[in-house]
Design a protein around this motif. Structure first.
Motif, PDB file in Angstrom:
ATOM      1  N   GLY A  51       0.821  -1.209   0.000  1.00 29.47           N
ATOM      2  CA  GLY A  51       0.000   0.000   0.000  1.00 29.47           C
ATOM      3  C   GLY A  51       0.856   1.260   0.000  1.00 29.47           C
ATOM      4  N   ARG A  52       0.171   2.429  -0.034  1.00 32.70           N
ATOM      5  CA  ARG A  52       0.871   3.723  -0.022  1.00 32.70           C
ATOM      6  C   ARG A  52       1.709   3.898   1.236  1.00 32.70           C
ATOM      7  N   HIS A  53       1.210   3.389   2.372  1.00 33.23           N
ATOM      8  CA  HIS A  53       1.919   3.549   3.640  1.00 33.23           C
ATOM      9  C   HIS A  53       3.326   2.946   3.547  1.00 33.23           C
ATOM     10  N   ALA A  54       3.395   1.725   3.003  1.00 34.71           N
ATOM     11  CA  ALA A  54       4.684   1.040   2.886  1.00 34.71           C
ATOM     12  C   ALA A  54       5.589   1.794   1.910  1.00 34.71           C
ATOM     13  N   LEU A  55       5.003   2.275   0.809  1.00 33.14           N
ATOM     14  CA  LEU A  55       5.808   2.992  -0.189  1.00 33.14           C
ATOM     15  C   LEU A  55       6.367   4.281   0.415  1.00 33.14           C
ATOM     16  N   ARG A  56       5.498   5.061   1.096  1.00 33.24           N
ATOM     17  CA  ARG A  56       5.958   6.316   1.685  1.00 33.24           C
ATOM     18  C   ARG A  56       7.066   6.049   2.708  1.00 33.24           C
ATOM     19  N   HIS A  57       6.885   4.996   3.502  1.00 32.20           N
ATOM     20  CA  HIS A  57       7.875   4.645   4.524  1.00 32.20           C
ATOM     21  C   HIS A  57       9.239   4.357   3.895  1.00 32.20           C
ATOM     22  N   ARG A  58       9.227   3.516   2.852  1.00 34.28           N
ATOM     23  CA  ARG A  58      10.508   3.140   2.222  1.00 34.28           C
ATOM     24  C   ARG A  58      11.151   4.343   1.540  1.00 34.28           C
ATOM     25  N   LEU A  59      10.314   5.154   0.872  1.00 40.88           N
ATOM     26  CA  LEU A  59      10.870   6.340   0.212  1.00 40.88           C
ATOM     27  C   LEU A  59      11.479   7.270   1.250  1.00 40.88           C
ATOM     28  N   GLN A  87       2.579  14.095  -5.079  1.00 40.47           N
ATOM     29  CA  GLN A  87       3.753  13.384  -5.614  1.00 40.47           C
ATOM     30  C   GLN A  87       3.676  11.903  -5.272  1.00 40.47           C
ATOM     31  N   LEU A  88       3.223  11.646  -4.041  1.00 47.09           N
ATOM     32  CA  LEU A  88       3.143  10.245  -3.614  1.00 47.09           C
ATOM     33  C   LEU A  88       2.118   9.502  -4.474  1.00 47.09           C
ATOM     34  N   ASN A  89       0.997  10.152  -4.739  1.00 50.42           N
ATOM     35  CA  ASN A  89      -0.030   9.505  -5.570  1.00 50.42           C
ATOM     36  C   ASN A  89       0.521   9.158  -6.944  1.00 50.42           C
ATOM     37  N   LYS A  90       1.226  10.123  -7.543  1.00 53.50           N
ATOM     38  CA  LYS A  90       1.794   9.888  -8.883  1.00 53.50           C
ATOM     39  C   LYS A  90       2.803   8.741  -8.835  1.00 53.50           C
ATOM     40  N   THR A  91       3.660   8.810  -7.806  1.00 53.36           N
ATOM     41  CA  THR A  91       4.698   7.778  -7.688  1.00 53.36           C
ATOM     42  C   THR A  91       4.066   6.409  -7.433  1.00 53.36           C
ATOM     43  N   TYR A  92       3.006   6.407  -6.641  1.00 51.96           N
ATOM     44  CA  TYR A  92       2.366   5.128  -6.299  1.00 51.96           C
ATOM     45  C   TYR A  92       1.766   4.481  -7.552  1.00 51.96           C
ATOM     46  N   GLU A  93       1.152   5.312  -8.392  1.00 51.35           N
ATOM     47  CA  GLU A  93       0.568   4.758  -9.630  1.00 51.35           C
ATOM     48  C   GLU A  93       1.650   4.148 -10.507  1.00 51.35           C
ATOM     49  N   ARG A  94       2.727   4.877 -10.622  1.00 46.63           N
ATOM     50  CA  ARG A  94       3.848   4.409 -11.427  1.00 46.63           C
ATOM     51  C   ARG A  94       4.459   3.139 -10.821  1.00 46.63           C
ATOM     52  N   PHE A  95       4.546   3.163  -9.497  1.00 44.90           N
ATOM     53  CA  PHE A  95       5.072   2.003  -8.762  1.00 44.90           C
ATOM     54  C   PHE A  95       4.213   0.769  -9.053  1.00 44.90           C
ATOM     55  N   LEU A  96       2.892   0.937  -9.000  1.00 41.80           N
ATOM     56  CA  LEU A  96       2.000  -0.198  -9.242  1.00 41.80           C
ATOM     57  C   LEU A  96       2.167  -0.744 -10.655  1.00 41.80           C
ATOM     58  N   ALA A  97       2.336   0.195 -11.606  1.00 45.35           N
ATOM     59  CA  ALA A  97       2.486  -0.240 -12.996  1.00 45.35           C
ATOM     60  C   ALA A  97       3.751  -1.083 -13.142  1.00 45.35           C
ATOM     61  N   VAL A  98       4.833  -0.648 -12.487  1.00 46.51           N
ATOM     62  CA  VAL A  98       6.083  -1.421 -12.578  1.00 46.51           C
ATOM     63  C   VAL A  98       5.946  -2.722 -11.789  1.00 46.51           C
ATOM     64  N   ALA A  99       5.293  -2.630 -10.616  1.00 45.87           N
ATOM     65  CA  ALA A  99       5.156  -3.821  -9.760  1.00 45.87           C
ATOM     66  C   ALA A  99       4.314  -4.904 -10.442  1.00 45.87           C
ATOM     67  N   ILE A 148      14.156   4.356  -6.626  1.00 45.98           N
ATOM     68  CA  ILE A 148      14.879   5.618  -6.870  1.00 45.98           C
ATOM     69  C   ILE A 148      14.665   6.049  -8.312  1.00 45.98           C
ATOM     70  N   ALA A 149      14.778   5.073  -9.228  1.00 42.22           N
ATOM     71  CA  ALA A 149      14.604   5.410 -10.645  1.00 42.22           C
ATOM     72  C   ALA A 149      13.190   5.940 -10.885  1.00 42.22           C
ATOM     73  N   ILE A 150      12.201   5.315 -10.272  1.00 48.64           N
ATOM     74  CA  ILE A 150      10.812   5.746 -10.476  1.00 48.64           C
ATOM     75  C   ILE A 150      10.619   7.150  -9.926  1.00 48.64           C
ATOM     76  N   VAL A 151      11.057   7.350  -8.697  1.00 44.48           N
ATOM     77  CA  VAL A 151      10.764   8.621  -8.046  1.00 44.48           C
ATOM     78  C   VAL A 151      11.536   9.752  -8.724  1.00 44.48           C
ATOM     79  N   GLU A 152      12.764   9.479  -9.119  1.00 43.03           N
ATOM     80  CA  GLU A 152      13.540  10.534  -9.779  1.00 43.03           C
ATOM     81  C   GLU A 152      12.926  10.876 -11.123  1.00 43.03           C
TER      82      GLU A 152
END
Ligand code: KIV
Ligand code: ZN
Length: 509
Positions: free
Chosen positions: A334-342, A353-365, A377-381
């Motif tokens: 979930g977003r909580h885990a992603l925000r924590h790791r970031l 920003q988190l919402n955008k990154t999370y969507e992108r994260f899900l697509a890659v995941a 790092i690559a996703i967020v950057e």
């Protein structure tokens, strides 16, 4: 309240080394023995000296070099074995001879071809011989769990009389079931008059997956020495796993009311050393030391552990020497885990920003099983760059192959307008860059192009870095995608966006 101590007898170097394909050199055995001493086990069974020259040498060296634990050698209940064993362990500050003979009728008839009486006499004279050399003598009636109980009591009583200091009850073939094995220990205590003079020990095998359970039942019924191995390695399906018994006793003190002297923070290092030197990998789901033992994957578990780790963790990873629990980022996170790791990686994102990154994260995941830090790092950057985006890639199609002219079609949004262009080139990346140039009308000099897979595997995220030169200035563009042509296009457009900002800052257009 002072808790009674369980003696931890490690037989990784003897029974463990009997694992098919696990043979160790003398130097490797010495290295493991030093680590077992750091782990603070009470007894190291260093080998079976009569079995080979190498084993004899290893037991001898360990006896001379390794300080702290009792150093024990194994010997059949025959004269030459006991002599050889003593030759190897005699250098130790605290030596022990461990002698054994089968006592079940199956072993008596099927292997030894001897009567009960003859075997009892052999056991007694072996213990007497060992005792004449070494004051610490352990005796094992092999296959005890399948031995006639009354005969077992008689053998135990006689060997204690002969000088044994430890009586070990082996479930040699892993046949026992927990409550009956526990009862056997209780019955031995109740039926062998001199049992109070020795430490009662157990040695279980895992043929039916019950070695640890049988051992714990035995402890509950009065056993005070546990024979075990690191990672549960050993003959056939292996032995009782040291780390499991130790952590069970520690974690459930409310139930066992006992303790061990093991320095639990050395467990993980020891596990990995044994695994590496024996060439036996530890299964990911192995209790206590498996790579998944402290890895949380489901969204609900991750959320719980991040709020309060006792929700889904009964042991602290650092207590067994693992740095920290692992939040495995997968499509279920979930977003909580992603925000924590970031956050741990130094990225503190706004909600948007988190919402955008999370969507992108899900697509890659969705494409990759597990997302590693490098992926993140690559996703967020790529997603959260500060540069205002004059040009944004909306669509890319390339075609290439042997005998085809590489072509690319790009659709790029420029502020509110969308422009489409196509071009051909020396390859799909060249064609893409030419099509982008047609749209942006910026002819930047491509100084450097590099691509790297930020994670392994064919589905790895590729990160492209380009250096674009504009007069005397160079900008660096980056792009990441599981599609390397798309990553290349993104990197190029990122660089062009930076050039636009530079030019604006310098006042030219
Ligand atoms: O499993 C067994 O019975 C043994 C003995 C030698 C103790 O390993
Ligand atoms: Zn064994």
């Amino acid at each position: 309240m002072e808790r009674e101590k369980i003696v931890i007898f490690d037989t990784t170097l003897r029974d463990g080394e009997q694992s098919p394909g696990a043979s160790l050199t003398t130097q490797e055995k010495v290295e493991i023995a030093h680590q077992l001493a750091r782990l603070n086990v009470d007894v190291i069974e260093a080998g079976f000296p009569i079995s080979s020259r190498d084993d004899f040498e290893a037991v001898g060296r360990i006896s001379q070099e390794v300080q702290g634990p009792i150093i024990c050698g194994l010997a059949r209940a025959v004269e030459k074995d006991i002599d050889r064993c003593w030759e190897a362990v005699k250098y130790a500050a605290k030596p022990r001879i461990h002698t054994f003979i089968g006592t079940s009728d199956i072993h008596l008839k099927g292997q030894l071809r001897k009567t009960r009486d003859e075997v009892l006499k052999m056991a007694v004279s072996a213990v007497q011989q060992a005792k004449s050399m070494c004051k610490d003598v352990e005796f094992s009636p092999m296959d005890a769990s399948r031995t006639d109980p009354q005969y077992l009591y008689d053998v135990i009583e006689a060997t204690i009389e002969a000088g044994a200091t430890v009586i070990n009850i082996p479930d040699t073939v892993g046949y026992a079931v927990p409550d009956r094995f526990g009862k056997l220990i209780g019955d031995i205590k109740g039926n062998v008059p001199n049992i109070g003079q020795v430490v009662l020990s157990v040695h279980c095998h895992d043929d039916l997956g019950m070695a640890v359970a049988n051992t714990l039942f035995a402890i509950k019924n009065g056993a005070r020495q546990v024979e075990c191995t690191i990672n549960g390695v050993g003959e056939r399906a292996g032995n009782t796993a040291l780390e499991e018994v130790v952590m069970a006793v520690r974690t459930r003190q409310d139930y066992f009311h006992l303790t061990t002297g093991v320095k639990t923070r050395e467990i993980f290092t020891t596990s990995r050393l044994v695994s590496r030197l024996m060439g036996i990998s530890v299964s990911p789901n192995k209790a206590v030391v498996g790579s998944n033992a402290f890895a949380h994957s489901s969204g609900i578990h991750q959320d719980g552990v991040l709020k309060e780790r006792s929700t889904f963790e009964i042991m602290r990873p650092e207590d067994v020497g693992i740095k920290e629990s692992q939040i495995v980022l997968t499509a279920r996170s979930g977003r909580h885990a992603l925000r924590h790791r970031l956050g741990e990686l130094g990225y503190h994102l706004s909600g948007e920003q988190l919402n955008k990154t999370y969507e992108r994260f899900l697509a890659v995941a969705d494409k990759k099983k597990e997302i590693f830090d490098e992926d993140l790092i690559a996703i967020v950057e790529d997603e959260i760059h500060e540069v205002p985006e004059k040009y944004h890639l909306e669509y890319l199609h390339t075609s290439s192959g042997t005998g085809t002219v590489p072509t690319a079609t790009v659709r790029i949004r420029i502020d509110d307008e969308v422009v489409q262009e196509a071009a051909w080139g020396d390859g799909p990346v060249d064609a893409t860059y030419k099509a982008i140039n047609k749209v942006t009308k910026i002819e930047a000099q491509l100084d450097e192009y590099s691509i790297k897979a930020v994670t392994s595997g064919t589905e790895a995220l590729g990160e492209v870095t380009v250096k674009l030169k504009d007069n005397d200035r160079t900008v660096v563009g980056r792009g990441a995608s599981t599609d390397i042509i798309e990553a290349s296009a993104k990197a190029y457009i990122d660089g062009i966006n930076k050039l636009v900002v530079r030019r604006r800052l310098r006042g030219d257009q």
